[in-house]
Design a protein around this motif. Structure first.
Motif, PDB file in Angstrom:
ATOM      1  N   ALA A   1      55.958  29.727  68.456  1.00 41.61           N
ATOM      2  CA  ALA A   1      56.913  29.860  67.355  1.00 41.61           C
ATOM      3  C   ALA A   1      56.252  30.548  66.174  1.00 41.61           C
ATOM      4  N   ASN A   2      57.010  31.404  65.489  1.00 43.65           N
ATOM      5  CA  ASN A   2      56.507  32.101  64.304  1.00 43.65           C
ATOM      6  C   ASN A   2      56.546  31.140  63.117  1.00 43.65           C
ATOM      7  N   ILE A   3      55.377  30.651  62.732  1.00 47.87           N
ATOM      8  CA  ILE A   3      55.268  29.626  61.695  1.00 47.87           C
ATOM      9  C   ILE A   3      54.355  30.062  60.560  1.00 47.87           C
ATOM     10  N   LEU A   4      53.221  30.663  60.907  1.00 51.12           N
ATOM     11  CA  LEU A   4      52.200  30.979  59.917  1.00 51.12           C
ATOM     12  C   LEU A   4      52.586  32.194  59.084  1.00 51.12           C
ATOM     13  N   PRO A   5      52.013  32.346  57.881  1.00 48.71           N
ATOM     14  CA  PRO A   5      52.303  33.519  57.047  1.00 48.71           C
ATOM     15  C   PRO A   5      52.088  34.814  57.821  1.00 48.71           C
ATOM     16  N   GLY A   6      52.884  35.815  57.493  1.00 48.11           N
ATOM     17  CA  GLY A   6      52.789  37.089  58.196  1.00 48.11           C
ATOM     18  C   GLY A   6      53.373  37.032  59.588  1.00 48.11           C
ATOM     19  N   PHE A   7      54.217  36.032  59.854  1.00 54.70           N
ATOM     20  CA  PHE A   7      54.912  35.864  61.130  1.00 54.70           C
ATOM     21  C   PHE A   7      53.952  35.576  62.277  1.00 54.70           C
ATOM     22  N   ARG A   8      52.762  35.058  61.956  1.00 53.65           N
ATOM     23  CA  ARG A   8      51.836  34.725  63.039  1.00 53.65           C
ATOM     24  C   ARG A   8      52.371  33.516  63.808  1.00 53.65           C
ATOM     25  N   LYS A   9      52.115  33.570  65.100  1.00 55.83           N
ATOM     26  CA  LYS A   9      52.697  32.588  66.009  1.00 55.83           C
ATOM     27  C   LYS A   9      51.753  31.410  66.214  1.00 55.83           C
TER      28      LYS A   9
END
Length: 457
Positions: free
Chosen positions: A295-303
């Protein structure tokens, strides 16, 4: 966020077992449903439960909720994804999906009367019947009835794939447009390499114009059935989760997997592979890794990649799954991530409802917060009182959607965000046809169990 019902399908009976897949009906979109007013069951010796089982029905609706036809299947068809997989797929090129499914006109465990049946997508009329292979007849119960139907393309030509077996001997057959046998592949129980997964993504990983089937941690060509790539030739176990995902900055593909069986000293239990081969990272030393998602959770759309570990505890029904670990990793590096959602991660379904590129989460049934919508930090932000059937982009509405059983327990609804708008990441994810096409494969295997998690990029 304003959650609204986008589509409603009245199945006309109390619902227990429900599976669904998108269908193309020429100039209209449609929905396939497999359903029963009783529960589903599993062929595993410790899990098969005949109590409450009811006849299975199969129906096709137009996208706007008009029922085109309904068929009650014979009493020998057992409700459950392994006994009665189904796929809508256009093999004859007329723009209208046929419906392919495993029928059984005999006793529930019959092989003699088990058939691959083809139905006209618009009328439900039977247009073809073929004997289902008996190659797992002498296996034990759990291995005997693990049936799949999948589909994809080889240089633009449609290919249907029928499969039997998960953990031991495994058999796959490819079929061309007129249902001529195109190829057959057998992977014996004592052959080296990984077993199958409960999930079956189909994707042209290497860009050669031929789709590959993720058969566990190996890729099978839909063109001729040969093994294109084996990510873990030294591993002879089964992976509960296998899912491809994208690095949005580089466009590179990765393969995330959580391993159930085949535990061997020196091998990890969670692996992420580079799509072209080779290990990107691995984690967790031991245990049955039963559930996972990205799931994309972290800043910058990191998964973030989640993996859940469990063990079996016998009870008066068979056994219970007792969770003994939930792990969160940066999906690209494998570094542990601090994530503390309001509900344990294995009970969450990632879904980008508003289309902004970050995932929200839907809380599955059976939990105290069942139906809650959590934001990407895991905090409750809304509530949807439905049981989840599948998730993903099932309509042309912006964002992704949740398909669930309605409050009346007799209808199925698709819910979305009325204010959704597809951002750059959403458009990137759906630019490749993979995610759209996988919505056709949601009534086979466990693709529908967190369909976005199982088959999402």
């Amino acid at each position: 966020m304003r959650l609204v019902s986008l589509n409603r399908y009245d199945l006309g009976m109390p619902l227990g077992f429900v599976r669904s897949a998108n269908a193309d009906l020429g100039n209209r979109k449609g929905m396939l449903f497999l359903y029963s007013d009783g529960p589903a069951t599993d062929p595993g010796e410790e899990l098969f439960d005949y109590r409450g089982l009811k006849p299975v029905r199969l129906a096709v609706f137009t996208a706007d909720g008009t029922r085109l036809w309904e068929k009650t299947l014979p009493w020998g068809v057992i409700a459950g994804p392994w006994f009665v997989p189904a796929v809508p797929f256009d093999m004859d090129g007329d723009g209208i999906d046929e419906i392919y499914y495993v029928n059984n006109t005999g006793a529930p465990f019959s092989f003699m009367h088990r058939k691959l049946e083809r139905l006209d997508g618009l009328t439900g009329e039977t247009t073809g019947v073929w004997h289902w292979p008996e190659n797992t007849f002498n296996e034990r119960l759990s291995l005997c009835y693990r049936f799949y139907i999948v589909a994809g393309y080889a240089h633009g030509e449609p290919v249907l794939v029928t499969c039997q077996g998960t953990y031991g001997n495994m058999y796959l057959q490819g079929w061309s447009g007129g249902m001529e046998k195109r190829w057959e592949t057998v992977i014996a129980a004592d052959d080296p390499g990984p077993r199958a997964s409960h999930m079956t993504p189909v994707l042209d990983v290497n860009g050669d114009g031929v789709d590959e089937l993720f058969w566990g941690e190996r890729l099978i060509s839909l063109d001729d059935g040969h093994e294109v790539l084996n990510y873990a030739p030294e591993y002879n176990g089964h992976s509960d989760v296998i899912t491809p995902f994208l690095d949005y900055e580089t466009g590179k593909k990765y393969i995330y997997t959580c391993r159930e069986g085949g535990e061997t000293e020196g091998q990890k239990r969670v692996y992420t592979f580079r799509a072209e081969g080779g290990v990107a990272w691995s984690a967790v030393d031991h245990g049955h890794m039963h559930t996972g998602w990205g799931a994309n959770i972290l800043p910058g759309f990191r998964k973030v990649a989640m993996a859940m570990r469990e063990h079996f505890v016998p009870d008066d029904m068979g056994f219970n799954h007792e969770v003994d670990g939930v792990f969160y990793f940066d999906a690209l590096t494998g570094e542990p991530v601090e994530f503390h959602p309001a509900v344990r991660g294995d009970k969450l379904y990632p879904v980008d409802l508003n289309g902004d590129g970050y995932h929200e989460f839907f809380v599955g049934e059976g939990e105290e917060r069942s139906g809650d919508i959590l934001d990407r930090e895991g905090k409750p932000v809304d509530h949807l009182p439905v049981g989840c059937i599948r998730i993903g982009k099932m309509t042309d509405h912006p964002g992704e959607q949740i398909m669930g059983v309605g409050k009346d327990r007799r209808s199925v609804e698709i819910w979305g965000d009325a204010d959704a708008a597809d951002g750059a990441i959403m458009k990137m994810r759906y630019r490749e046809p993979y995610l759209h096409f996988m919505q056709k494969l949601m009534a086979t295997g466990y693709n529908s169990v967190g369909s976005q998690a199982a088959c999402g990029m």
